[in-house]
Design a protein around this motif. Structure first.
Motif, short mmCIF file in Angstrom:
data_model
loop_
_atom_site.label_atom_id
_atom_site.label_comp_id
_atom_site.label_asym_id
_atom_site.label_seq_id
_atom_site.Cartn_x
_atom_site.Cartn_y
_atom_site.Cartn_z
N UNK A 94 -43.87 29.97 33.13
CA UNK A 94 -43.71 31.05 34.14
C UNK A 94 -42.60 31.92 33.74
N UNK A 95 -41.69 31.39 32.90
CA UNK A 95 -40.59 32.39 32.38
C UNK A 95 -40.86 33.25 31.40
N UNK A 96 -41.80 32.54 30.57
CA UNK A 96 -41.99 33.60 29.45
C UNK A 96 -42.90 34.52 29.80
N UNK A 97 -43.74 34.31 31.00
CA UNK A 97 -44.70 35.26 31.60
C UNK A 97 -43.72 36.40 32.03
N UNK A 98 -42.61 36.14 32.86
CA UNK A 98 -41.92 36.97 33.34
C UNK A 98 -41.19 37.95 32.47
N UNK A 99 -40.83 37.41 31.39
CA UNK A 99 -40.44 38.07 30.07
C UNK A 99 -41.24 39.05 29.76
N UNK A 100 -42.45 38.62 29.27
CA UNK A 100 -43.31 39.20 28.69
C UNK A 100 -43.91 40.49 29.79
N UNK A 101 -43.74 40.14 30.95
CA UNK A 101 -44.24 41.54 31.91
C UNK A 101 -43.01 42.47 31.98
N UNK A 102 -41.84 42.06 31.73
CA UNK A 102 -40.77 42.95 31.70
C UNK A 102 -40.77 44.01 30.31
N UNK A 103 -40.91 43.22 29.31
CA UNK A 103 -41.12 43.79 27.68
C UNK A 103 -42.36 44.59 27.93
#
Length: 157
Positions: A94-103
């Motif tokens: 979930x943390x990684x998905x939030x980072x990817x979304x922001x990027x």
């Protein structure tokens, strides 16, 4: 390809990296080779340096499983032990998905180009939005607390 394998850094490696950065800031004259030698001198076991990987589609299915049981798909960042045992990599996922979304949105609006990598991330983000995944961490934390209160009320009346 939606089944991309994502790599997670294990905490001993992350803490080693953090110590090396702190050491570099305290001793900025340390050369690259001295820094590498300092890392090589540490006694990390193979278990500590192991990189955990996960398949995106498998984790998405785990998220759906969590959602079916709990009624939402905002997995807590600091999950209780019983959830961590049942879903060991879901918090990081979930943390990684939030980072990817922001990027993704930074790249999409800054470059204006749609590459295959950006397209794949966009498709994954859309799939997550369809099931109700919250990309805003602060809002997700609010929902975490809300769901805790609902569970407490259900358990204690």
């Amino acid at each position: 390809h939606l089944g991309l394998t994502m790599a997670l850094q294990s905490s001993p490696v992350s803490s080693l990296y953090s110590r090396q950065r702190q050491s570099f800031h305290r001793h900025p004259t340390m050369t690259f080779h001295e820094s590498v030698a300092a890392v090589d001198e540490t006694d990390l076991t193979a278990e500590e340096t192991q990189v955990i990987t996960y398949d995106w589609d498998e984790q998405f299915e785990e998220l759906l499983s969590f959602q079916a049981k709990h009624g939402h798909c905002n997995f807590p960042q600091n999950a209780p032990v019983e959830l961590t045992k049942k879903f060991p990599t879901l918090a990081r996922f979930c943390h990684d998905q939030r980072l990817e979304h922001r990027q993704l949105y930074h790249r999409k609006f800054c470059s204006g180009k749609m590459t295959l990598q950006i397209f794949d991330i966009d498709v994954r983000c859309r799939r997550l939005k369809e099931v109700g995944f919250e990309f805003d961490r602060k809002l997700a934390q609010w929902y975490d607390k809300y769901h805790e209160l609902v569970e407490y009320r259900n358990d204690n009346g």
